[in-house]
Design a protein around this motif. Structure first.
Motif, PDB file in Angstrom:
ATOM      1  N   ASP A  24     -15.389  16.073  10.092  1.00 36.39           N
ATOM      2  CA  ASP A  24     -14.924  14.789  10.634  1.00 36.39           C
ATOM      3  C   ASP A  24     -14.697  14.937  12.137  1.00 36.39           C
ATOM      4  N   PRO A  25     -14.850  13.852  12.899  1.00 40.59           N
ATOM      5  CA  PRO A  25     -14.703  13.939  14.350  1.00 40.59           C
ATOM      6  C   PRO A  25     -13.365  14.514  14.827  1.00 40.59           C
ATOM      7  N   ASP A  26     -12.257  14.205  14.159  1.00 46.50           N
ATOM      8  CA  ASP A  26     -10.946  14.680  14.618  1.00 46.50           C
ATOM      9  C   ASP A  26     -10.461  15.933  13.900  1.00 46.50           C
ATOM     10  N   PHE A  27     -11.270  16.487  13.016  1.00 52.15           N
ATOM     11  CA  PHE A  27     -10.842  17.643  12.236  1.00 52.15           C
ATOM     12  C   PHE A  27     -10.395  18.791  13.137  1.00 52.15           C
ATOM     13  N   ALA A  28     -11.123  19.066  14.188  1.00 52.01           N
ATOM     14  CA  ALA A  28     -10.795  20.190  15.071  1.00 52.01           C
ATOM     15  C   ALA A  28      -9.410  20.044  15.681  1.00 52.01           C
ATOM     16  N   HIS A  29      -9.003  18.817  15.988  1.00 54.84           N
ATOM     17  CA  HIS A  29      -7.672  18.599  16.554  1.00 54.84           C
ATOM     18  C   HIS A  29      -6.592  18.997  15.557  1.00 54.84           C
ATOM     19  N   PHE A  30      -6.743  18.573  14.316  1.00 58.67           N
ATOM     20  CA  PHE A  30      -5.757  18.904  13.288  1.00 58.67           C
ATOM     21  C   PHE A  30      -5.744  20.408  13.024  1.00 58.67           C
ATOM     22  N   ALA A  31      -6.919  21.013  12.921  1.00 59.36           N
ATOM     23  CA  ALA A  31      -7.022  22.441  12.618  1.00 59.36           C
ATOM     24  C   ALA A  31      -6.497  23.312  13.754  1.00 59.36           C
ATOM     25  N   ALA A  32      -6.424  22.764  14.949  1.00 58.49           N
ATOM     26  CA  ALA A  32      -5.936  23.529  16.092  1.00 58.49           C
ATOM     27  C   ALA A  32      -4.417  23.560  16.166  1.00 58.49           C
ATOM     28  N   ILE A  33      -3.751  22.526  15.665  1.00 51.39           N
ATOM     29  CA  ILE A  33      -2.302  22.435  15.879  1.00 51.39           C
ATOM     30  C   ILE A  33      -1.448  22.857  14.692  1.00 51.39           C
ATOM     31  N   SER A  34      -2.033  22.967  13.509  1.00 53.21           N
ATOM     32  CA  SER A  34      -1.220  23.295  12.343  1.00 53.21           C
ATOM     33  C   SER A  34      -2.053  23.918  11.237  1.00 53.21           C
ATOM     34  N   ASP A  35      -1.367  24.670  10.381  1.00 54.09           N
ATOM     35  CA  ASP A  35      -2.034  25.214   9.204  1.00 54.09           C
ATOM     36  C   ASP A  35      -1.980  24.228   8.039  1.00 54.09           C
ATOM     37  N   HIS A  36      -1.569  23.000   8.313  1.00 57.36           N
ATOM     38  CA  HIS A  36      -1.544  21.925   7.314  1.00 57.36           C
ATOM     39  C   HIS A  36      -2.294  20.715   7.850  1.00 57.36           C
ATOM     40  N   LEU A  37      -3.037  20.069   6.978  1.00 54.08           N
ATOM     41  CA  LEU A  37      -3.669  18.803   7.332  1.00 54.08           C
ATOM     42  C   LEU A  37      -2.739  17.657   6.939  1.00 54.08           C
ATOM     43  N   PRO A  38      -2.786  16.548   7.665  1.00 57.48           N
ATOM     44  CA  PRO A  38      -1.956  15.409   7.301  1.00 57.48           C
ATOM     45  C   PRO A  38      -2.528  14.670   6.092  1.00 57.48           C
ATOM     46  N   LEU A  39      -1.679  14.443   5.111  1.00 56.85           N
ATOM     47  CA  LEU A  39      -2.043  13.674   3.931  1.00 56.85           C
ATOM     48  C   LEU A  39      -1.467  12.276   4.124  1.00 56.85           C
ATOM     49  N   ALA A  40      -2.334  11.285   4.182  1.00 61.70           N
ATOM     50  CA  ALA A  40      -1.903   9.895   4.365  1.00 61.70           C
ATOM     51  C   ALA A  40      -2.093   9.135   3.062  1.00 61.70           C
ATOM     52  N   VAL A  41      -1.034   8.479   2.607  1.00 68.54           N
ATOM     53  CA  VAL A  41      -1.075   7.726   1.353  1.00 68.54           C
ATOM     54  C   VAL A  41      -0.555   6.324   1.609  1.00 68.54           C
ATOM     55  N   THR A  42      -1.246   5.348   1.064  1.00 69.56           N
ATOM     56  CA  THR A  42      -0.798   3.956   1.113  1.00 69.56           C
ATOM     57  C   THR A  42      -0.255   3.594  -0.265  1.00 69.56           C
ATOM     58  N   LEU A  43       0.952   3.027  -0.272  1.00 72.39           N
ATOM     59  CA  LEU A  43       1.604   2.614  -1.518  1.00 72.39           C
ATOM     60  C   LEU A  43       1.906   1.138  -1.456  1.00 72.39           C
ATOM     61  N   GLU A  44       1.828   0.487  -2.612  1.00 74.50           N
ATOM     62  CA  GLU A  44       2.225  -0.905  -2.715  1.00 74.50           C
ATOM     63  C   GLU A  44       3.362  -1.013  -3.717  1.00 74.50           C
ATOM     64  N   THR A  45       4.233  -1.977  -3.485  1.00 73.83           N
ATOM     65  CA  THR A  45       5.297  -2.202  -4.455  1.00 73.83           C
ATOM     66  C   THR A  45       4.723  -2.878  -5.696  1.00 73.83           C
ATOM     67  N   VAL A  46       5.245  -2.507  -6.832  1.00 73.45           N
ATOM     68  CA  VAL A  46       4.824  -3.079  -8.098  1.00 73.45           C
ATOM     69  C   VAL A  46       5.751  -4.240  -8.389  1.00 73.45           C
ATOM     70  N   ALA A  47       5.187  -5.403  -8.677  1.00 70.90           N
ATOM     71  CA  ALA A  47       6.001  -6.587  -8.962  1.00 70.90           C
ATOM     72  C   ALA A  47       6.853  -6.331 -10.204  1.00 70.90           C
ATOM     73  N   PRO A  48       8.154  -6.633 -10.131  1.00 68.59           N
ATOM     74  CA  PRO A  48       9.008  -6.428 -11.297  1.00 68.59           C
ATOM     75  C   PRO A  48       8.631  -7.388 -12.426  1.00 68.59           C
ATOM     76  N   ASP A  49       8.838  -6.932 -13.655  1.00 71.94           N
ATOM     77  CA  ASP A  49       8.605  -7.794 -14.828  1.00 71.94           C
ATOM     78  C   ASP A  49       9.689  -8.855 -14.879  1.00 71.94           C
ATOM     79  N   ASP A  50       9.287 -10.097 -15.080  1.00 71.46           N
ATOM     80  CA  ASP A  50      10.272 -11.191 -15.176  1.00 71.46           C
ATOM     81  C   ASP A  50      10.441 -11.640 -16.598  1.00 71.46           C
TER      82      ASP A  50
END
Length: 170
Positions: A144-170
């Motif tokens: 990936d184009p930015d992979f080298a930046h991440f690999a240069a600064i840390s021994d961990h890659l950033p994990l990005a997760v998107t979450l949505e709220t689940v509508a409560p049961d009525d």
């Protein structure tokens, strides 16, 4: 937000000290908001210590009485005691929920700054309560184009997760 010592409470400058940062976050669609926990559990051969730390994290989550997101470096693999305790404690592994058995490696064993090779192990997670539905998860990949930046600064890659709220049961 508040920091809780998981180990070495009286040794704040030790690299072995582990903490959990716990915050309350307001979210649209969730009356009481969520508890957000950032962790970095013990490393190396400290499996029993990590298990105790995971139990402490679950206790912190339970004491808040609302849905939670636990994110960070568990220093353990999928299916480990720590991973199992957290998932059996009501937290869903969002990467596994979305990507199944796809590796999702986030860390290099024997990391060398600026490496171009892909990571070798999955030890970083975003775990979420059932009230929060994972809809996307992403990691940088070798090539990936930015992979080298991440690999240069840390021994961990950033994990990005998107979450949505689940509508409560009525």
């Amino acid at each position: 937000a508040r920091t809780h010592a998981l180990t070495r409470r009286w040794a704040p400058w030790s690299w072995r000290r582990r903490v959990a940062q716990v915050a309350s976050v307001a979210l649209a669609g969730m009356r009481d908001g969520v508890t957000l926990v950032n962790v970095h559990l013990s490393a190396g051969d400290a499996a029993s210590r990590r298990a105790a730390e995971a139990d402490t994290v679950l206790g912190l989550v339970a004491s808040r009485g609302r849905p939670a997101i636990v994110a960070g470096d568990l220093n353990d693999h999928p299916g480990s005691v720590v991973h199992t305790r957290l998932t059996e404690g009501g937290l869903r592994d969002t990467w596994a929920a979305l990507r199944g058995d796809e590796a999702g490696a986030t860390n290099w064993r024997g990391w060398v700054p600026a490496t171009t090779r892909p990571p070798t192990q999955r030890i970083d997670y975003v775990l979420a309560a059932d009230d929060l539905q994972p809809v996307a998860a992403a990691l940088p990949h070798a090539g990936d184009p930015d992979f080298a930046h991440f690999a240069a600064i840390s021994d961990h890659l950033p994990l990005a997760v998107t979450l949505e709220t689940v509508a409560p049961d009525d």
